[in-house]
Design a protein around this motif. Structure first.
Motif: not given
Ligand SMILES: [Fe+2]
Length: 140
Positions: A19, A109, A113
């Motif tokens: 990410h 999102h 997470e």
């Molecule tokens: Fe994801």
């Protein structure tokens, strides 16, 4: 349970590192401060992930390893600050206050997470402190 803790950390730390990398790449290069922060998170989470893999390779010794609880604590600190960074990014993207090609739903999102990982780490932390008191009472 220690096995699950190690596996879950390897799994989520990799996601967190990914990410950080894609946030850094999808931000406009002129957002220098945020890009730099994302790069730092990427390095930090790569290191944490490799530490989790190290712990994983120490099995079964790592199962009683006192490092495990310290490792979970350290991860919580890092995930909290990544979670805050993602929240800031999400809010700025939603308000069109930064230049990026990150979809607002994706920003939300990845924030959620991190929240999820933090929830799991808190659970592990409680379970590990319980183990110190009485191992037999833990029914995981
Ligand atoms: Fe994801």
């Amino acid at each position: 349970m220690p096995d699950a803790i190690i596996d879950e950390n390897v799994f989520f730390l990799k996601i967190m590192a990914d990410h950080a990398k894609f946030i850094g790449h999808l931000l406009d290069p002129s957002e220098r401060k945020l890009v730099e922060q994302a790069r730092e998170f990427s390095q930090e989470f790569d290191t944490l992930m490799f530490q989790a893999i190290d712990l994983s390779s120490m099995r079964p010794q790592s199962q009683t390893h006192p490092l495990l609880s310290q490792f979970v604590d350290e991860n919580r600190v890092s995930v909290k600050s990544l979670r805050d960074f993602k929240k800031t990014a999400r809010d700025l993207i939603e308000q069109c206050r930064i230049k990026s090609i990150i979809h607002p739903l994706l920003a939300d999102h990845v924030f959620r997470e991190a929240e999820r990982f933090l929830f799991i780490l808190d659970m592990f932390d409680r379970s590990l402190s319980g183990m110190k008191v009485n191992k037999k009472e833990i029914l995981f």
